[in-house]
Design an enzyme around this catalytic site. Sequence first.
Site, PDB file in Angstrom:
ATOM      1  N   GLY A  21       0.830  -1.190   0.000  1.00 47.90           N
ATOM      2  CA  GLY A  21       0.000   0.000   0.000  1.00 47.90           C
ATOM      3  C   GLY A  21       0.865   1.239   0.000  1.00 47.90           C
ATOM      4  O   GLY A  21       2.088   1.177  -0.169  1.00 47.90           O
ATOM      5  N   GLY A  22       0.211   2.375   0.230  1.00 52.12           N
ATOM      6  CA  GLY A  22       0.933   3.632   0.184  1.00 52.12           C
ATOM      7  C   GLY A  22       2.010   3.750   1.246  1.00 52.12           C
ATOM      8  O   GLY A  22       2.931   4.540   1.101  1.00 52.12           O
ATOM      9  N   VAL A  26       4.282  -5.382   3.051  1.00 50.47           N
ATOM     10  CA  VAL A  26       4.240  -6.222   4.241  1.00 50.47           C
ATOM     11  C   VAL A  26       4.590  -7.646   3.843  1.00 50.47           C
ATOM     12  O   VAL A  26       4.108  -8.154   2.817  1.00 50.47           O
ATOM     13  CB  VAL A  26       2.843  -6.195   4.905  1.00 50.47           C
ATOM     14  CG1 VAL A  26       2.845  -7.013   6.191  1.00 50.47           C
ATOM     15  CG2 VAL A  26       2.426  -4.769   5.194  1.00 50.47           C
ATOM     16  N   LYS A  41       6.846  -4.872   8.002  1.00 50.56           N
ATOM     17  CA  LYS A  41       6.421  -3.831   7.077  1.00 50.56           C
ATOM     18  C   LYS A  41       7.648  -2.991   6.723  1.00 50.56           C
ATOM     19  O   LYS A  41       8.289  -2.396   7.600  1.00 50.56           O
ATOM     20  CB  LYS A  41       5.342  -2.947   7.686  1.00 50.56           C
ATOM     21  CG  LYS A  41       4.906  -1.814   6.743  1.00 50.56           C
ATOM     22  CD  LYS A  41       3.882  -0.893   7.388  1.00 50.56           C
ATOM     23  CE  LYS A  41       2.556  -1.581   7.498  1.00 50.56           C
ATOM     24  NZ  LYS A  41       1.505  -0.650   7.997  1.00 50.56           N
ATOM     25  N   ASP A 134      -5.831   7.431  12.862  1.00 48.51           N
ATOM     26  CA  ASP A 134      -6.200   6.843  11.569  1.00 48.51           C
ATOM     27  C   ASP A 134      -7.053   5.595  11.789  1.00 48.51           C
ATOM     28  O   ASP A 134      -6.840   4.564  11.167  1.00 48.51           O
ATOM     29  CB  ASP A 134      -4.955   6.492  10.761  1.00 48.51           C
ATOM     30  CG  ASP A 134      -5.300   6.153   9.306  1.00 48.51           C
ATOM     31  OD1 ASP A 134      -6.345   6.631   8.819  1.00 48.51           O
ATOM     32  OD2 ASP A 134      -4.542   5.400   8.672  1.00 48.51           O
TER      33      ASP A 134
END
Length: 852
Positions: A21-22, A26, A41, A134
Amino acid sequence: MALAVGTKVGPYDVAAPLGAGGMGEVYRARDARLSREVAIKILPPSFAQDADRLRRFEQEARATGLLNHPNILQVHDIGTHEGAPYVVSELLEGETLRDRIGATPLPVRKAIDFATQIARGLSAAHDKGIVHRDLKPENLFITKDGRLKILDFGLAKTVGGEALTEAETNTHGMPGTGAGTVLGTTGYMSPEQVRAQPLDHRSDIFSFGSVLYEMLSGRRAFRGASAVETMSAILKEDPPELSETNRHLPPALERIVSHCLEKSPEERFQSARDIAFDLEQLSGSTTTHAALTPARASRAVDWRFAALGLGAIALAATAFFAGRRTSTHVLPEFRPITFQRGLVAESRFATDGRTIVYAAQWPGAERNVFTAQPGSPESRSLQIKDTWELIGVSRSGELAVLLTTGPGPGRTLARVPMGGGAPRDVAERIFEADWGPDGTSFAVVRAEAGKSRLEFPMGKALYEAVYLDNLRVSPRGDLVAFTDHPIVNDNRGDVAVVDLAGNKRTLSSGWSDIRGLAWSPDGEEVWFTATRMGIELNLWAVTRDGRERQVYRAPGNMQIQDSLPDGRLLLTVGRTKPSVFGLAPGETKERDLSWLDWPWVTDISADGKTFLFGEQGDGGGPEYAAYVRGTDGSPPVLLGKGHALSISPDRRWALVLNLTAPTHFVLLPTRAGDPRPLPRGNVAQYHWGSFLPDGKGIAFIGNTEHKAPRLFVQDLGGGDPKPVSPEGVATQGSAVSPDGAWLAASSAAGLALYPASGGEPRPVEGAIPRDLPLRFSGDGRFLYVRGEGRLPAKIFRLDLLTGTREPWRELGPAGASEPAGVTALTIAPDVGAYVYVFASPETTLYEVSGLR
C-alpha cells in the site's frame, strides 16, 4: 521496495509477501532466534530521507511497542534495511474489519463485541499518551478466533497534525483512491482533524463512532460525492438515524454512537474506557427496549455472576445522554476503582471512608487483598497469603478474611492488621461472616452436621437452614440480614433477617438469583442485587417490614458490596461467556460443544458418546432447560424444563429436578414418551441425584424439613424415597459403584463409601479434604475425584484396594490462567472421554454515588 523470498532483513528471513500500500510492503518472515513467524512492514525509503519524520516514526513505534494489550497489534522490533525503515509485529491470521463488513450491517451482538474490543484497545493506548489518528475498518483486524486487533498505531501522524493524504494514511490501498487524495480515510476523520487543528484522544473517539456506525448500518456515516463534500458533512451534518436502516437496534446503542459523533470534542465521551463500559452493559441485552431506567425514588463472587455474563451498569455519561432532555432524575455517578482485567471479588469501605479494600485475582496470579482510592488507577497489595474471601473491615481498621487453609467443609476465619502481618485464626468451618458494629464480635455461618448455622455473636445459634449466604449485621447490631437458599450452592432463595432472640423473618422471596447484600446507607433497608427471571441482576431494596422497591435498573449485571452513611456504594460489575469443551472416545483433540448462554454439564454416558447438560441463563429461562448431546458435536436435543442431573444407563431417560414449587424429580424421555414425575415423600429439598446402574432406581442427596442432608434411594417402580445414610452428608454430589452397592459421598468426616442398603460408611483411603467424587471405574476398583482448584481442574484416581492416589487428567483450555476456571465437569474414565464447562470472568469495582 520489493523483497525476494529468502531476503535477510536484520535477523528475519523473508518467507512470502502479504500485501502492499501507500505506506510500504508487508511480508511474512521468520525469526529463527525465537522460532516464530512475524510480519515485517518495509516503509518507503522517503521516510529515511526526512530526519524529523524518521525520528517521529521511531518514537511512535517504540511507544506502541510498550503497549501490551490483547486488542492492539504487538510490535516486536524496528530497524532499517538498505536505507528503508521497517517495523516487525506479530503475524495475524484472519481478515480486516473492512473485509468483514463489506456493504452489509453486522449482527448487533457481533458489532457490540468488536466495538468493545476496539474501545478497550484505544483506552490502553490513550493511557500511554498515544493517539491513533487513523482509525478505520482497514486498520482493524479480526483474527480467526474472533479477537480484534488495532493496527498501525502512530504511523499515520504528520508533523503539526495537518489533515492526512491517502499516501500517508491508507496502509491497505483501498480501491478507487490514489496517492495525493484524501478519499482513503476522509470519512473517518474528526472535525478537528479536517480543520487541521491540534488533536487529542477525543479525535479517535469520533473516528471510533464512524466505524461503529458503519458496522451497524453497512454504510459510512459521512460520505459525499467528493472529498470536499465528505469533509463538509463531517463538519456540519449528522449521519442518518441508524434506526432507519436497523429497526432492531437498541436505542441505548444508537445513543452511544451519537455521543461519539458530537462535533465538539467537549461534548463527546471523554474516554474510551467509558465507551467500553457502556458497551459492556449492552452485551447481554440487545433488544429494542434496552434503555436505561433509573428507579423512582456479597459473599465471594459466584462464577455464574463473575460471571455472568457480565453486561454492566451504565455510566453516568450514557445515562445523561439517554435522558438529558426528558428526565429530571438525579442520576448516579460511577467511578471505576479497578482497571485490570480479572476477577474482583468482595470489597469494603475502610474506616476513613475513602480507602477501599477489595479481594481480587488477576490472570496468572493468586487471589490477594488490595487497597485503592478513587481517582487513582493504582492499587496496593497487602500480601495476605492463602486468601479465599475478604469478610470486612472493623471499626478499628482490622481486616477479616477466610483462608484457603483449614479443615472442610467451610474455611478458617482469620483477623489481619491492615498495615500488614500474618493472619490470626479465629474459627474453623466457617462459610460466611461479618463484623459486628462494635468492631470486635463476629456473626458467622458455620458448617454444622451438613447444614448452615447462623451465630451472633459466635457460639450463640440464631438460625439453622440448608444454605445461608451474604451475611451482614445491621448498623445498630439488632438484626442480621442474609439470603436463605433451599439448595446448597444454588442462588435461588429469599432475603431474610433474624433478631438477637432468634426470630427469623423473610422480607422478600421468590428470587431466581440473588448475589450480594448490604444494609442501606441509613440502615432502614436491606439492599441486594437479584433477579426473578433471567440472568440480569438489578439493585433492589426491602424495608424491615417487608416493603420492596427497585433502586436501580440497567441492562447487565451488578453485585452490591458495601455502603456508607453518606450514600456511597461499592458495586462490582461482571461479564462472562461460559463455554463447553469435550473429548469424545478415541479422539485426541477437544471439541467446542457450547450451545446457549449459561451451560452446566452434569453427566456423561459410560461409553462417553452422550452427555447431559442444562442451560441456566436467559436461554434456559428461570426453570432451566435440559438437553442431551453427542460428544461428536451432533446437535443437542431439548428434553424439557428442569435442572438436569443424570442420564440413565440405557440413555432413554434423564433425571431432572423440576424447579416449580414444590420441587420434585421428573424423568424426561430422551426419545418418544411422556415425562414421569416421581413421588417426593417427605423430602423437602433436593441437592444431587443419579440413576442406579440397573436403571431401576435412583440415589440422591436431599433433606427433610429442618434436617441436615443425607443419602436416599428410590425405586422407580413406585414408592417413596428411603434414607440410607446418617444426616450430615455433603451436598455437592456423589458417585454410584457399578454394582449399585456403594455410594461415594462427603461428610464432615471426609469422603466415604455408604452402603446403598444402609449401614456404616467406609472411609476412602487416599482421599483428602474437599475431594469431590465423580465416578467409579467400570470394574469398581477405582474412584475418580476432583481435587480443589478451578484451573486446571485436577482429577485423581483413588485405588480403593491400596489407597493409592494418582493423577488422572488436568482439564482446561491450553494457555488459560486463573481467575478463569473449570466450573463443572463429567467424565467417562474407562474410555478417556469427558466434558467440562470453562468460564473466564471479568469484573470491575465501582464506587457509586447518587442512588437513593
